[in-house]
Write a protein that holds these residues in place. Structure first.
Motif, PDB file in Angstrom:
ATOM      1  N   ASN A 157       0.820  -1.213   0.000  1.00 20.05           N
ATOM      2  CA  ASN A 157       0.000   0.000   0.000  1.00 20.05           C
ATOM      3  C   ASN A 157       0.852   1.261   0.000  1.00 20.05           C
ATOM      4  O   ASN A 157       0.533   2.254  -0.663  1.00 20.05           O
ATOM      5  N   SER A 161       0.895   4.176  -2.932  1.00 14.68           N
ATOM      6  CA  SER A 161       0.675   5.581  -2.601  1.00 14.68           C
ATOM      7  C   SER A 161       1.837   6.445  -3.094  1.00 14.68           C
ATOM      8  O   SER A 161       1.630   7.530  -3.654  1.00 14.68           O
ATOM      9  N   ARG A 165       1.696   9.495  -5.972  1.00 16.87           N
ATOM     10  CA  ARG A 165       2.186  10.849  -5.715  1.00 16.87           C
ATOM     11  C   ARG A 165       3.292  11.223  -6.701  1.00 16.87           C
ATOM     12  O   ARG A 165       3.375  12.363  -7.167  1.00 16.87           O
TER      13      ARG A 165
END
Length: 363
Positions: A157, A161, A165
């Motif tokens: 995870n 993420s 970004r």
């Protein structure tokens, strides 16, 4: 200019447009005399068309079906710009990037942590006696537990993420097209609300225009249209009506849209064009525009009969760029004069010459 010379020139012009014929007669003493009569040479056609091409003319604007204003999703300083205005790019091409060294490091760290978690997961499988066993053959509840204990789920995870970004610092083309409205420069600070550039697919264009409400009955979906550029009359394109907005605005206009088939790079988004729409209407008496002349503000058409020009008052019902549809004044089969009729008078002697169908189509 000398009046005598001017008179001579006018006479010569009149003679050049006329055909001389000789008639023989006899005087009271029985002597033969020859009299020359001038007959004007005119072009004629026979009325045989009952189909009138109703023509609607409108001004339109070219619009791209695919057009998008591109923005970065985060605020940062621009590190690199790889495109310029007018450049063609393919879908997925990297257009520009923001300063992303910190996010790049976080992404690399997340990748390392995921690799560590994978090794921990293998150790967990060995501890639970699943060494060498495929994951899809392990009980789902136990598999989920081993993922959590090894830190694999959290590391995965975190990597996802970090990747999201980092990707937000990269601007890529959502589809193939041409770049426009690029004004930013390397080093500029941009926010998520700033438009970086616009991308336009010039291979898929449509045209938007308005027509009068009384012209709507002559329009229908999939009807062909002709699109002509105001920049160059030779830039002609075929199109097809795709939308008719079922609403009349305060000016009595209805908005219509149509696609442009086989468009090229000569057409720009926002370009003004002329729209021509044709609708064939049956049972109309149709004559060429050049057949009509004006006498005392009334429409006149000369017919040819027995070597003489006969003038006829006509009433025009509709018109297009080449023809008139008549309401009354002539009938099918009449031979009308289409050239040499500007200075004719009633019962003027003429020498008619039929215009061929080929010549008629070229005009």
């Amino acid at each position: 200019m000398n009046k005598a010379l001017l008179y001579t020139i006018v006479c010569l012009l009149c003679i050049s447009c006329a055909k001389q014929t000789e008639t023989t007669s006899f005087d009271e003493k029985g002597q033969e005399t020859i009299r020359t009569v001038a007959r004007l040479t005119v072009e004629t056609v026979k009325i045989d068309s009952a189909i009138f091409q109703k023509q609607i003319i409108a001004n339109g604007i070219v619009e791209a079906l695919q057009k998008s204003e591109l923005r970065f999703k985060i605020s940062e300083r621009i590190a690199n710009i790889r495109i310029k205005n007018g450049a063609f790019v393919h879908k997925g091409t990297l257009l520009a990037s923001l300063d992303n060294e910190v996010l790049k490091n976080l992404l690399e760290k997340a990748q390392i942590d995921l690799e560590k978690a994978k090794r921990n997961f293998i150790e967990e499988k060995i501890n639970y006696g699943f060494a060498g066993v495929e994951n899809d053959k392990i009980d789902p509840v136990k598999l989920k537990y081993m993922y959590l204990r090894s830190g694999y789920t959290e590391a995965k995870n975190t990597l996802e993420s970090a990747q999201i970004r980092y990707n937000q610092t990269l601007l890529k083309a959502p589809f193939s097209g041409v770049i426009a409205n690029l004004e930013s420069k390397t080093g500029d600070f941009v926010t998520s609300g700033d438009i970086f550039c616009t991308i336009i697919n010039r291979k898929q264009l449509e045209v938007s225009f308005s027509v009068l409400e009384n012209e709507i009955p002559f329009l229908e979906i999939d009807q062909k249209i002709a699109v002509t550029s105001f920049v160059n009359d030779e830039m002609n394109y075929e199109g097809m009506i795709t939308e008719i907005n079922p609403l009349v605005d305060k000016n009595g206009l209805v908005k219509v849209k149509g696609t442009i088939q086989k468009s090229d790079t000569s057409l720009f988004d926002g370009m003004h064009v002329k729209i021509l729409i044709y609708k064939p209407l049956n049972n109309f008496l149709v004559i060429p525009r050049e057949a009509v002349v004006f006498r005392e503000d009334k429409e006149i058409v000369f017919t040819s009969k027995n070597g003489k020009a006969k003038w006829n008052y006509v009433e025009i019902l509709d018109e297009n760029s080449k023809s008139y549809a008549l309401q009354k004044g002539l009938k099918y089969g009449d031979t009308i004069i289409v050239a040499g009729n500007m200075n004719l008078s009633h019962d003027a002697k003429i020498s008619p010459v039929f215009r061929s169908k080929k010549e008629e189509n070229l005009r």
